[in-house]
Enzyme design. Structure first.
Site, mmCIF file in Angstrom:
data_model
loop_
_atom_site.group_PDB
_atom_site.id
_atom_site.type_symbol
_atom_site.label_atom_id
_atom_site.label_comp_id
_atom_site.label_asym_id
_atom_site.label_seq_id
_atom_site.Cartn_x
_atom_site.Cartn_y
_atom_site.Cartn_z
ATOM 1 N N ARG A 133 0.722 -1.238 -0.114
ATOM 2 C CA ARG A 133 0.037 -0.107 0.017
ATOM 3 C C ARG A 133 0.932 1.284 0.071
ATOM 4 N NH1 ARG A 133 -2.572 -3.041 3.674
ATOM 5 N NH2 ARG A 133 -4.812 -4.012 2.699
ATOM 6 N N LYS A 155 3.426 11.689 -11.351
ATOM 7 C CA LYS A 155 2.507 10.713 -12.048
ATOM 8 C C LYS A 155 3.195 9.453 -12.113
ATOM 9 C CE LYS A 155 -0.147 13.923 -14.866
ATOM 10 N NZ LYS A 155 -0.393 14.273 -16.134
ATOM 11 N N GLU A 197 11.151 18.532 -24.852
ATOM 12 C CA GLU A 197 10.463 18.734 -23.593
ATOM 13 C C GLU A 197 11.242 20.132 -22.899
ATOM 14 O OE1 GLU A 197 7.598 17.288 -22.823
ATOM 15 O OE2 GLU A 197 7.635 15.188 -23.631
ATOM 16 N N LYS A 238 8.571 22.983 -13.550
ATOM 17 C CA LYS A 238 7.384 21.952 -13.380
ATOM 18 C C LYS A 238 7.188 21.917 -11.867
ATOM 19 C CE LYS A 238 6.097 17.353 -14.626
ATOM 20 N NZ LYS A 238 6.078 15.982 -15.061
ATOM 21 N N GLU A 248 -3.500 17.901 -11.851
ATOM 22 C CA GLU A 248 -3.921 18.279 -12.940
ATOM 23 C C GLU A 248 -5.433 18.461 -13.064
ATOM 24 O OE1 GLU A 248 -1.904 16.444 -16.422
ATOM 25 O OE2 GLU A 248 -3.380 17.049 -17.694
ATOM 26 N N ARG A 252 -1.685 22.409 -14.606
ATOM 27 C CA ARG A 252 -0.576 21.379 -15.108
ATOM 28 C C ARG A 252 -0.865 21.128 -16.256
ATOM 29 N NH1 ARG A 252 1.350 16.222 -11.115
ATOM 30 N NH2 ARG A 252 2.848 15.625 -12.645
ATOM 31 N N ASN A 256 0.977 19.781 -21.160
ATOM 32 C CA ASN A 256 0.581 18.949 -22.308
ATOM 33 C C ASN A 256 0.750 19.871 -23.705
ATOM 34 O OD1 ASN A 256 0.049 16.789 -20.837
ATOM 35 N ND2 ASN A 256 -2.200 17.545 -20.440
ATOM 36 N N HIS A 259 0.940 18.057 -27.119
ATOM 37 C CA HIS A 259 0.710 16.543 -26.728
ATOM 38 C C HIS A 259 -0.362 15.860 -27.483
ATOM 39 C CE1 HIS A 259 4.315 16.866 -24.094
ATOM 40 N NE2 HIS A 259 4.338 15.765 -23.788
ATOM 41 N N HIS A 263 0.486 12.960 -29.093
ATOM 42 C CA HIS A 263 0.126 11.531 -28.855
ATOM 43 C C HIS A 263 -0.716 11.026 -30.122
ATOM 44 C CE1 HIS A 263 0.008 12.502 -24.082
ATOM 45 N NE2 HIS A 263 1.074 11.959 -24.749
ATOM 46 N N HIS A 277 8.594 9.701 -28.532
ATOM 47 C CA HIS A 277 7.697 10.643 -27.672
ATOM 48 C C HIS A 277 7.928 12.128 -28.044
ATOM 49 C CE1 HIS A 277 4.923 12.402 -24.899
ATOM 50 N NE2 HIS A 277 5.924 13.082 -24.378
HETATM 51 N N1 LIG Z 1 5.350 10.463 -15.238
HETATM 52 C C1 LIG Z 1 5.449 11.470 -16.074
HETATM 53 O O1 LIG Z 1 5.025 12.598 -15.665
HETATM 54 C C2 LIG Z 1 5.800 11.249 -17.498
HETATM 55 C C3 LIG Z 1 6.091 12.396 -18.334
HETATM 56 C C4 LIG Z 1 6.439 12.266 -19.626
HETATM 57 C C5 LIG Z 1 6.792 10.928 -19.984
HETATM 58 N N2 LIG Z 1 6.436 9.810 -19.420
HETATM 59 C C6 LIG Z 1 6.645 8.598 -19.728
HETATM 60 O O2 LIG Z 1 8.168 8.287 -20.159
HETATM 61 C C7 LIG Z 1 8.365 7.314 -21.248
HETATM 62 C C8 LIG Z 1 9.354 7.845 -21.859
HETATM 63 O O3 LIG Z 1 10.579 8.046 -21.191
HETATM 64 P P1 LIG Z 1 12.066 8.040 -21.833
HETATM 65 O O4 LIG Z 1 11.722 8.742 -23.229
HETATM 66 O O5 LIG Z 1 12.983 8.301 -20.762
HETATM 67 O O6 LIG Z 1 11.934 6.471 -22.323
HETATM 68 P P2 LIG Z 1 12.851 5.171 -21.853
HETATM 69 O O7 LIG Z 1 12.586 5.248 -20.375
HETATM 70 O O8 LIG Z 1 12.220 4.068 -22.458
HETATM 71 O O9 LIG Z 1 14.542 5.263 -22.159
HETATM 72 C C9 LIG Z 1 14.728 5.749 -23.541
HETATM 73 C C10 LIG Z 1 15.791 4.703 -24.004
HETATM 74 O O10 LIG Z 1 17.117 5.048 -23.469
HETATM 75 C C11 LIG Z 1 17.590 3.976 -22.873
HETATM 76 N N3 LIG Z 1 18.363 4.899 -21.779
HETATM 77 C C12 LIG Z 1 18.048 5.225 -20.669
HETATM 78 N N4 LIG Z 1 18.908 5.935 -20.119
HETATM 79 C C13 LIG Z 1 19.846 5.990 -20.731
HETATM 80 C C14 LIG Z 1 21.264 6.199 -20.464
HETATM 81 N N5 LIG Z 1 21.754 7.074 -19.507
HETATM 82 N N6 LIG Z 1 22.293 5.718 -21.458
HETATM 83 C C15 LIG Z 1 21.982 4.864 -22.425
HETATM 84 N N7 LIG Z 1 20.779 4.466 -22.743
HETATM 85 C C16 LIG Z 1 19.684 4.966 -21.788
HETATM 86 C C17 LIG Z 1 16.605 3.225 -22.489
HETATM 87 O O11 LIG Z 1 16.933 1.889 -21.958
HETATM 88 C C18 LIG Z 1 15.540 3.233 -23.408
HETATM 89 O O12 LIG Z 1 16.086 2.234 -24.590
HETATM 90 C C19 LIG Z 1 7.015 7.133 -21.450
HETATM 91 O O13 LIG Z 1 6.367 5.885 -21.009
HETATM 92 C C20 LIG Z 1 5.865 8.193 -20.956
HETATM 93 O O14 LIG Z 1 4.542 7.817 -20.952
HETATM 94 C C21 LIG Z 1 5.934 10.078 -18.058
HETATM 95 ZN ZN LIG Z 2 5.880 14.575 -23.152
#
Ligand SMILES: NC(=O)c1ccc[n+]([C@@H]2O[C@H](COP(=O)([O-])OP(=O)(O)OC[C@H]3O[C@@H](n4cnc5c(N)ncnc54)[C@H](O)[C@@H]3O)[C@@H](O)[C@H]2O)c1
Ligand SMILES: [Zn+2]
Length: 380
Positions: A133, A155, A197, A238, A248, A252, A256, A259, A263, A277
């Site tokens: 929990r 999030k 971003e 942020k 949000e 917040r 987006n 986005h 998306h 993304h």
């Molecule tokens: N929670 C939130 O507020 C929020 C906001 C934006 C995006 N997201 C989520 O984030 C995700 C995308 O995140 P991302 O772009 O970081 O993708 P990711 O976590 O998939 O990383 C991208 C790639 O880079 C590699 N990688 C990561 N760090 C590395 C490093 N230091 N050296 C070499 N390779 C590395 C990973 O293995 C992966 O293949 C999506 O699922 C999205 O929905 C969440």
């Molecule tokens: Zn984004």
């Protein structure tokens, strides 16, 4: 006498406070911070053990150093490694991660450490929110996107077969350590996608920062102190927005920007490596600026300026740049309508009255968006 610094190293890390009352936490930004992770954790939660969740690629580069940093401060840890990529934000992986956290005897007073990009942060955060929990968790973001966006704000979640991020929880970390040196191993394309971003924060609320990025983006990419500074500006922006609107219900949503279009394009490409993304967000922001110009909210020159910067760093800003093409008009409109930013038939878009002044518009007619996209698709 001051000690000599390696190029790009900061004398003092930058600390950004996320003001959320009892759930307040620090985001610490700087080059080389990973080595002090164990000390910081031991200071925050004396006696806690850690389950480190990471993906296979990040593990290869940074797991040993993370484990060593914890060991140096006598913090016991075990590692859970999942496959890299969006596919790990699934029920199956979530189940396996939760079971492994429990098997590692992580108790209520212990911690989950998310070592990775947004995928790992979202998955680890949701597992931490769920096991027993609610366990505390620490974010160690390793992508630019994660350092400026996903690791801050609480999030967390996984994907449903009906769409992305539909299952999750708000669960704030107790600490975010953004070691900018970890980004040195990130593939150039991933860094550039994360930069979309970064530019977003300028475009949505900070014209001065956008102008600074126009002048200094090369240094941000190169990894000197400009990188720390840019990440800090984004985290501050942020953090301020999240502190005012954690769940949000209003402001917040400005985060987006780009986005809704983004998306739809991402989904249209099947969330594949055809369009990352951040690349989709760059395209979406270029479209949002153009759509705002078409509505007479800004001049064409301002929309062109936003696009020129994104294109200048190598991000896509035209639909024709998506390898393999984008879905047709009907498919795009369906995808936009499915997006969660739709209320009672009206589309919600983040529009702009200028660079640095975005606003939420709840009353955009689908017909207007359709006509705009039809024009864009015909220009391909
Ligand atoms: N929670 C939130 O507020 C929020 C906001 C934006 C995006 N997201 C989520 O984030 C995700 C995308 O995140 P991302 O772009 O970081 O993708 P990711 O976590 O998939 O990383 C991208 C790639 O880079 C590699 N990688 C990561 N760090 C590395 C490093 N230091 N050296 C070499 N390779 C590395 C990973 O293995 C992966 O293949 C999506 O699922 C999205 O929905 C969440
Ligand atoms: Zn984004």
């Amino acid at each position: 006498m001051t000690s000599p610094l390696r190029q790009g190293e900061l004398a003092e890390p930058i600390v950004v406070k996320v003001a959320l009352g009892a759930r307040a936490y620090d985001i610490v930004i700087g080059r080389g911070l990973l080595t002090g992770l164990g000390e910081r954790i031991a200071a925050l939660r004396p006696g806690a053990k850690c389950a480190i969740l990471t993906d296979a690629t990040v593990a290869k580069h940074h797991l040993a150093a993370t484990e060593a940093a914890l060991k140096a401060a006598a913090v016991p840890s075990s590692a859970i490694v999942v496959p890299e990529g969006e596919g790990s934000k699934s029920f199956a992986t979530f189940e396996s991660v939760c079971e492994q956290i429990i098997a590692a005897r992580i108790e209520r007073s212990d911690l989950v450490v998310a070592l990775g990009g947004g995928v790992i942060g979202d998955l680890a955060g949701f597992a931490a929110a769920s096991v027993r929990r609610g366990l505390d968790f620490v974010q160690v973001p390793t992508t630019l996107l994660a350092q400026v966006d996903s690791s801050v704000g609480g999030k967390t979640g996984i994907n449903s077969r009906h769409g992305k991020n539909l299952i999750g929880a708000f669960h704030q970390p107790i600490l975010v350590i953004a070691d900018t040196a970890l980004l040195d191993t990130l593939p150039a394309r991933e860094f550039r996608a994360g930069y979309a971003e970064v530019a977003k924060y300028g475009l949505l609320g900070d014209a001065g920062f956008f102008a600074w990025l126009e002048a200094n983006w090369r240094d941000v990419f190169a990894g000197g102190p400009a990188r720390e500074r840019a990440i800090a500006v984004c985290c501050r922006a942020k953090a301020a927005i999240v502190a005012r609107d954690e769940r949000e219900t209003g402001e917040r949503a400005l985060l987006n920007l780009g986005h809704t279009f983004g998306h739809a394009l991402e989904a249209g490409c099947g969330f594949s490596s055809r369009l990352l993304h951040g690349e989709a967000v760059a395209l979406g922001m270029a479209l949002a600026f153009e759509f705002s110009a078409r509505k007479g909210l800004i001049g064409e020159a301002e929309a062109a300026r936003a696009r020129a910067h994104l294109a200048g760093v190598g991000l896509p800003t035209h639909l024709k740049e998506v390898p393999g093409g984008v879905p047709g008009l009907d498919a795009l409109m369906d995808l936009i309508a499915q997006d969660k930013k739709v209320k009672r038939g009206k589309l919600t878009f983040i529009l702009v009255r200028g660079i640095g002044s975005a606003f939420v518009e709840n009353d955009v007619s689908a017909a207007e968006v359709r006509a705009f996209l039809a024009d864009k698709l015909s220009q391909q």
